[in-house]
Design an enzyme around this catalytic site. Sequence first.
Site, short mmCIF file in Angstrom:
data_model
loop_
_atom_site.label_atom_id
_atom_site.label_comp_id
_atom_site.label_asym_id
_atom_site.label_seq_id
_atom_site.Cartn_x
_atom_site.Cartn_y
_atom_site.Cartn_z
N GLU A 168 -9.09 -9.83 13.57
CA GLU A 168 -8.60 -8.97 12.49
C GLU A 168 -9.76 -8.34 11.73
OE1 GLU A 168 -5.23 -8.15 11.82
OE2 GLU A 168 -5.31 -8.97 13.84
N GLY B 21 -6.72 -4.80 14.23
CA GLY B 21 -7.32 -5.92 14.95
C GLY B 21 -8.12 -5.37 16.12
N GLY C 147 2.57 -14.37 7.42
CA GLY C 147 1.87 -13.72 8.54
C GLY C 147 2.78 -13.36 9.69
N LYS D 65 8.93 -1.14 2.91
CA LYS D 65 8.24 -0.15 3.74
C LYS D 65 9.08 0.40 4.88
CE LYS D 65 4.56 -1.12 6.50
NZ LYS D 65 3.12 -1.38 6.76
N ASP E 43 6.87 -0.73 11.32
CA ASP E 43 6.24 0.44 10.72
C ASP E 43 5.64 1.37 11.77
OD1 ASP E 43 4.11 -1.09 11.53
OD2 ASP E 43 3.20 -1.30 9.56
N ARG F 76 39.52 45.88 -20.86
CA ARG F 76 38.31 46.23 -21.59
C ARG F 76 38.72 47.22 -22.68
NH1 ARG F 76 36.67 49.79 -16.48
NH2 ARG F 76 37.59 51.75 -17.16
N GLN G 116 12.70 -14.46 6.95
CA GLN G 116 11.41 -15.12 6.79
C GLN G 116 11.25 -15.31 5.27
OE1 GLN G 116 7.88 -12.77 7.44
NE2 GLN G 116 6.63 -14.57 7.93
N ARG H 196 0.80 -1.22 0.00
CA ARG H 196 0.00 0.00 0.00
C ARG H 196 0.84 1.28 0.00
NH1 ARG H 196 -3.38 -1.56 5.17
NH2 ARG H 196 -1.56 -2.91 5.46
#
Length: 479
Positions: free
Chosen positions: A172, A156, A90, A29, A120, A463, A85, A22
């Site tokens: 949930e 939840g 989950g 994230k 997060d 100049r 993981q 999301r």
Amino acid sequence: MPSTKKTSNTSVIILAAGLGKRMYSSLPKVLVPVCGRPMLFNSLLELESVIPNAHVAIVVGHQKEKVIEQVSSQNFNLKIEFIEQPEQKGTGHAVKCAMAGAWGKRAVLNKENVFVLSGDLPLLSAELVKEMSEPLKRGVAMKLLTAVLNDPFGYGRIVRKSKKGPVLRIVEQKDATAREKEINEVGLSIYTFQAQFLASGVEALKNNNAQKEYYLTDLVQAASSKKREIETKIWENVDDVRGVNNPFELSQAGEVLNSRIIRNFAMHGVRFTSLSNCRVEPTVKIAADVSIGPGAVLEGKTEIASGVTIGANVVLKNVKVGAGAEVKAGTYGEDSIIGENVKIGPYAHLRPESVVGKNSKIGNFVELKKTTIGEDTSVAHLSYLGDATVGSHVNIGCGFVTCNFDGRIIDGQRKHKTTIEDHVFVGSDCQTVAPVTLKKGSYVASGSTVTEDVPEEALAIARCRQVTKPGYAKKLKEK
Ligand code: UD1
Ligand code: CA
């Protein structure tokens, strides 16, 4: 002599394996910045301040290399281990990855408490970490942090036996019945578990739910059905526990963090014209007795000494500002140093590696790049100085340009150096074509294009001589 000193004995698991779909970010994230730094760092900084040296397992999965690289590049005062993981099944499964291996076995063996939180939560406060790292009371299987939200959508829900009765389970959003969705007490993905209860609990989890995931939240029901004691705490400061799931929540978290930073500075002697309009990153240092105008943005390793005035809409990134300096409106600076009592701006531009010595003046629409300016020197209007070294007591008139690039490559360098020694006076509208040196005390007449070194105390005029033709203008008009 064996030490009898009690340690907090709390280890930590941070869940950071998820994709964060999301967020629509190319970064995982937990690495998306809040106030300029990865959101995960904010939690790690609070952890190291409250429970220094604690064992911390960070569960990684999606783009794990990036997470590992970013976290390892910082020297957190924590014993951090990364646990993979391989598949995101989950939050319960993520914890199981940590508890089933050597990391979890050590925690069980040492009868530790394990503080579990998701990665997060960038607004975690020290008070909250303190609360969750206090030793659990004897016999308590887990401590659960909850909050009461006006809009509990997505969280939840905490199902209690009666309104203020013991907690039975967490349901949930996706599994909740219409009635359960009305509950506005929610779980926050913040818990502390007795290690043994956690290890055996995650082993026994089932995934018979709407998302076919192993939910860590199901450990609440596991404890309550076994009549194990669950301590609950409703966290009143809802800001501390704001999770970040999408760019909207990211902005909200950024605003909260920013206002905390500004409040803290304001309580220590920094005067902000507007509390809501300035941005100050947590890595910035500001001394007392400093004024900051609206719209100022201070980033990175910026350091502001006392007595400084920062005008409206000034943007400074990694800039040191010396005591008493005045940085006027609209000035932009990066990786540079502004000396004591310097006046700079409005609308000056310091590109990287610029140094302005004390008491000097850099006026409007002056751009410096890789340029050192000495003390009591003035570059007051509309100039560009790149790859230049300018001495002290130098006066540079309006509209000066160091021509540092003429397409030639000399000694492998595309940009050439300009040196302007002490007490030089450069009139308005001059250019110097580098490499070139204006020696001590020399003068350059207005409108000159200097291509050769000017000796000490000499005057260079480069100049065309003026030609005046009497009556010629009148003649032209008559044509
Ligand atoms: C979770 C909680 C919910 C709580 C909410 C608070 C569960 C099942 N639900 O929901 O009760 O109200 O947090 O914000 O725990 N993660 C992994 N591996 C996985 C899945 C997730 O490491 O397999 C990590 C994610 O990267 C994230 C954290 O766990 O940092 C939470 O996951 P997320 O998907 O955000 O959970 P929520 O749906 O918000
Ligand atoms: Ca979440």
